[in-house]
Write a protein that holds these residues in place. Sequence first.
Motif, mmCIF file in Angstrom:
data_model
loop_
_atom_site.group_PDB
_atom_site.id
_atom_site.type_symbol
_atom_site.label_atom_id
_atom_site.label_comp_id
_atom_site.label_asym_id
_atom_site.label_seq_id
_atom_site.Cartn_x
_atom_site.Cartn_y
_atom_site.Cartn_z
ATOM 1 N N VAL A 97 0.832 -1.210 0.000
ATOM 2 C CA VAL A 97 0.000 0.000 0.000
ATOM 3 C C VAL A 97 0.861 1.253 0.000
ATOM 4 N N GLU A 98 2.034 1.203 0.620
ATOM 5 C CA GLU A 98 2.923 2.377 0.595
ATOM 6 C C GLU A 98 3.452 2.614 -0.817
ATOM 7 N N LEU A 99 3.776 1.536 -1.524
ATOM 8 C CA LEU A 99 4.238 1.667 -2.906
ATOM 9 C C LEU A 99 3.120 2.183 -3.806
ATOM 10 N N VAL A 100 1.917 1.673 -3.623
ATOM 11 C CA VAL A 100 0.785 2.140 -4.426
ATOM 12 C C VAL A 100 0.476 3.604 -4.122
ATOM 13 N N HIS A 101 0.520 3.968 -2.843
ATOM 14 C CA HIS A 101 0.280 5.365 -2.485
ATOM 15 C C HIS A 101 1.302 6.280 -3.154
ATOM 16 N N THR A 102 2.570 5.891 -3.123
ATOM 17 C CA THR A 102 3.614 6.708 -3.747
ATOM 18 C C THR A 102 3.424 6.773 -5.254
ATOM 19 N N PHE A 103 3.089 5.639 -5.863
ATOM 20 C CA PHE A 103 2.772 5.626 -7.301
ATOM 21 C C PHE A 103 1.649 6.604 -7.625
ATOM 22 N N SER A 104 0.602 6.599 -6.816
ATOM 23 C CA SER A 104 -0.540 7.470 -7.097
ATOM 24 C C SER A 104 -0.163 8.947 -6.960
ATOM 25 N N LEU A 105 0.713 9.269 -6.014
ATOM 26 C CA LEU A 105 1.147 10.662 -5.848
ATOM 27 C C LEU A 105 1.977 11.121 -7.045
ATOM 28 N N LEU A 106 2.856 10.253 -7.540
ATOM 29 C CA LEU A 106 3.661 10.607 -8.708
ATOM 30 C C LEU A 106 2.770 10.946 -9.899
ATOM 31 N N HIS A 107 1.791 10.091 -10.157
ATOM 32 C CA HIS A 107 0.918 10.312 -11.310
ATOM 33 C C HIS A 107 -0.067 11.458 -11.064
ATOM 34 N N ASP A 108 -0.580 11.589 -9.846
ATOM 35 C CA ASP A 108 -1.508 12.681 -9.540
ATOM 36 C C ASP A 108 -0.838 14.039 -9.715
ATOM 37 N N ASP A 109 0.411 14.161 -9.277
ATOM 38 C CA ASP A 109 1.117 15.434 -9.414
ATOM 39 C C ASP A 109 1.243 15.840 -10.877
ATOM 40 N N ILE A 110 1.456 14.864 -11.735
ATOM 41 C CA ILE A 110 1.537 15.154 -13.171
ATOM 42 C C ILE A 110 0.175 15.607 -13.684
ATOM 43 N N MET A 111 -0.878 14.849 -13.362
ATOM 44 C CA MET A 111 -2.219 15.174 -13.860
ATOM 45 C C MET A 111 -2.717 16.509 -13.336
ATOM 46 N N ASP A 112 -2.382 16.824 -12.084
ATOM 47 C CA ASP A 112 -2.843 18.070 -11.477
ATOM 48 C C ASP A 112 -1.913 19.246 -11.753
ATOM 49 N N GLY A 113 -0.740 18.967 -12.303
ATOM 50 C CA GLY A 113 0.223 20.036 -12.549
ATOM 51 C C GLY A 113 0.853 20.578 -11.279
ATOM 52 N N ALA A 115 3.640 21.272 -8.880
ATOM 53 C CA ALA A 115 5.095 21.331 -9.008
ATOM 54 C C ALA A 115 5.809 20.982 -7.712
ATOM 55 N N LEU A 116 5.104 21.019 -6.582
ATOM 56 C CA LEU A 116 5.733 20.754 -5.288
ATOM 57 C C LEU A 116 5.075 19.566 -4.604
ATOM 58 N N ARG A 117 5.888 18.842 -3.878
ATOM 59 C CA ARG A 117 5.404 17.742 -3.040
ATOM 60 C C ARG A 117 6.297 17.713 -1.804
ATOM 61 N N ARG A 118 5.708 17.892 -0.640
ATOM 62 C CA ARG A 118 6.463 17.912 0.622
ATOM 63 C C ARG A 118 7.594 18.937 0.585
ATOM 64 N N GLN A 119 7.254 20.114 0.094
ATOM 65 C CA GLN A 119 8.139 21.280 0.140
ATOM 66 C C GLN A 119 9.388 21.167 -0.731
ATOM 67 N N ARG A 120 9.330 20.329 -1.749
ATOM 68 C CA ARG A 120 10.405 20.300 -2.734
ATOM 69 C C ARG A 120 9.816 19.885 -4.070
ATOM 70 N N PRO A 121 10.578 20.017 -5.177
ATOM 71 C CA PRO A 121 9.999 19.713 -6.492
ATOM 72 C C PRO A 121 9.414 18.298 -6.555
ATOM 73 N N ALA A 122 8.225 18.203 -7.149
ATOM 74 C CA ALA A 122 7.634 16.893 -7.393
ATOM 75 C C ALA A 122 8.554 16.099 -8.322
ATOM 76 N N VAL A 123 8.377 14.791 -8.349
ATOM 77 C CA VAL A 123 9.270 13.944 -9.146
ATOM 78 C C VAL A 123 9.268 14.365 -10.617
ATOM 79 N N TRP A 124 8.099 14.707 -11.157
ATOM 80 C CA TRP A 124 8.046 15.080 -12.575
ATOM 81 C C TRP A 124 8.782 16.382 -12.848
ATOM 82 N N GLY A 130 8.108 11.992 -18.322
ATOM 83 C CA GLY A 130 8.241 10.594 -18.725
ATOM 84 C C GLY A 130 8.887 9.732 -17.656
ATOM 85 N N PRO A 131 10.020 10.152 -17.118
ATOM 86 C CA PRO A 131 10.633 9.359 -16.049
ATOM 87 C C PRO A 131 9.731 9.190 -14.830
ATOM 88 N N ALA A 132 8.974 10.238 -14.477
ATOM 89 C CA ALA A 132 8.080 10.137 -13.313
ATOM 90 C C ALA A 132 6.969 9.120 -13.564
#
Length: 357
Positions: A97-113, A115-124, A130-132
């Motif tokens: 579930v931790e891996l799935v949660h992290t996967f969902s955050l990576l993709h959600d950040d891209i879909m929502d645009g 740019a930040l996650r936990r006070q630093r640049p999102a993975v994308w 593409g790498p994200a």
Amino acid sequence: MATVRPARDDDADHEAAPARLLERCRELVRPALVEAVGGLHPWTGEMAAYALGWSDTAGTPDSGRSEGKGVRQALAVLGAEAVGADGADAVPGAVAVELVHTFSLLHDDIMDGDALRRQRPAVWKAYGTGPAVLAGDALLAQAVTILAETPGRHAAAAVRCLCRTLTALVSGQAQDLRFEHRPWYGPGAVGPEQYRSMAEHKTGALLGCAVALGAVLGGAPDRTVTTLERAGRHLGLAFQAVDDILGIWGDPAVTGKPVHADLRRGKKTYPMIAALAGGGRAAHELAALLDPPRPLDDEAAARVAALVEELGGRTATLDEARRHLDTAGRALRDAPLAPTAAQHLDRLFTYVLDRTG
């Protein structure tokens, strides 16, 4: 609803404190989670470690970064303990579930645009879109693999539980994205029940899956698993309601998101839906600010936030969170659970309303 007792100095109360529960469960799960990420391709593994807050973009350990609270992995561990099993039995489920949660955050950040996650640049933003996407795919594949390879006779049921949840997650995210193109009011507007359906799928499903996986891997009967999953789903609805409050009024230093982030994106969140349900001068002013859809500057976003609060959107959302937390608590009481572990789950559920980020 779960209630918070005054703090005491005895060990039992300290053990039941949400912060301590989360820490204990993270310590139990962390070695297996590190091993799972280490099993990825080095590049996707590097991005996963960055997403989890373990390292910077150079792969250097970054002990000063937030790793998140670990609510979902804690729910899995406590789910096993609640049905009388050892918390260690739930570790594969907690990792999944931790891996799935992290996967969902990576993709959600891209879909929502975002740019930040936990006070630093999102993975994308740090690695590219593409790498994200690829890193998210790797995390998802690893989550299913971890469960499928779990020793014992409960692996197949655990995989089925996770797969049902993944289908729900996709459905919830699809609803959320489509809501952005719906009008704010009038015919076609998003109503409270449609919102709840989206939130249950997007947020509630994974929280329900987390506690259910703990119970499944702990050997609980189907009826108990179903009850715990239902409790977790209602917890997810409360969790999402609090997230909606933080998305408008949260402190950016704590949430890691810009001030009024959800307003600027035009998200159909519960405070907005509740505020627009009323009438009067303030509701008309709010509608005028939102229609036609356009980016809000600082002044307009601040005014929208003030109007939503004036119209009761914040209070209504907190009431919504409390109702779902009540329902989750009743579900816990309906299940034949180990008393101490059930109390720990109850404490963790209550923590949802006290979150600031």
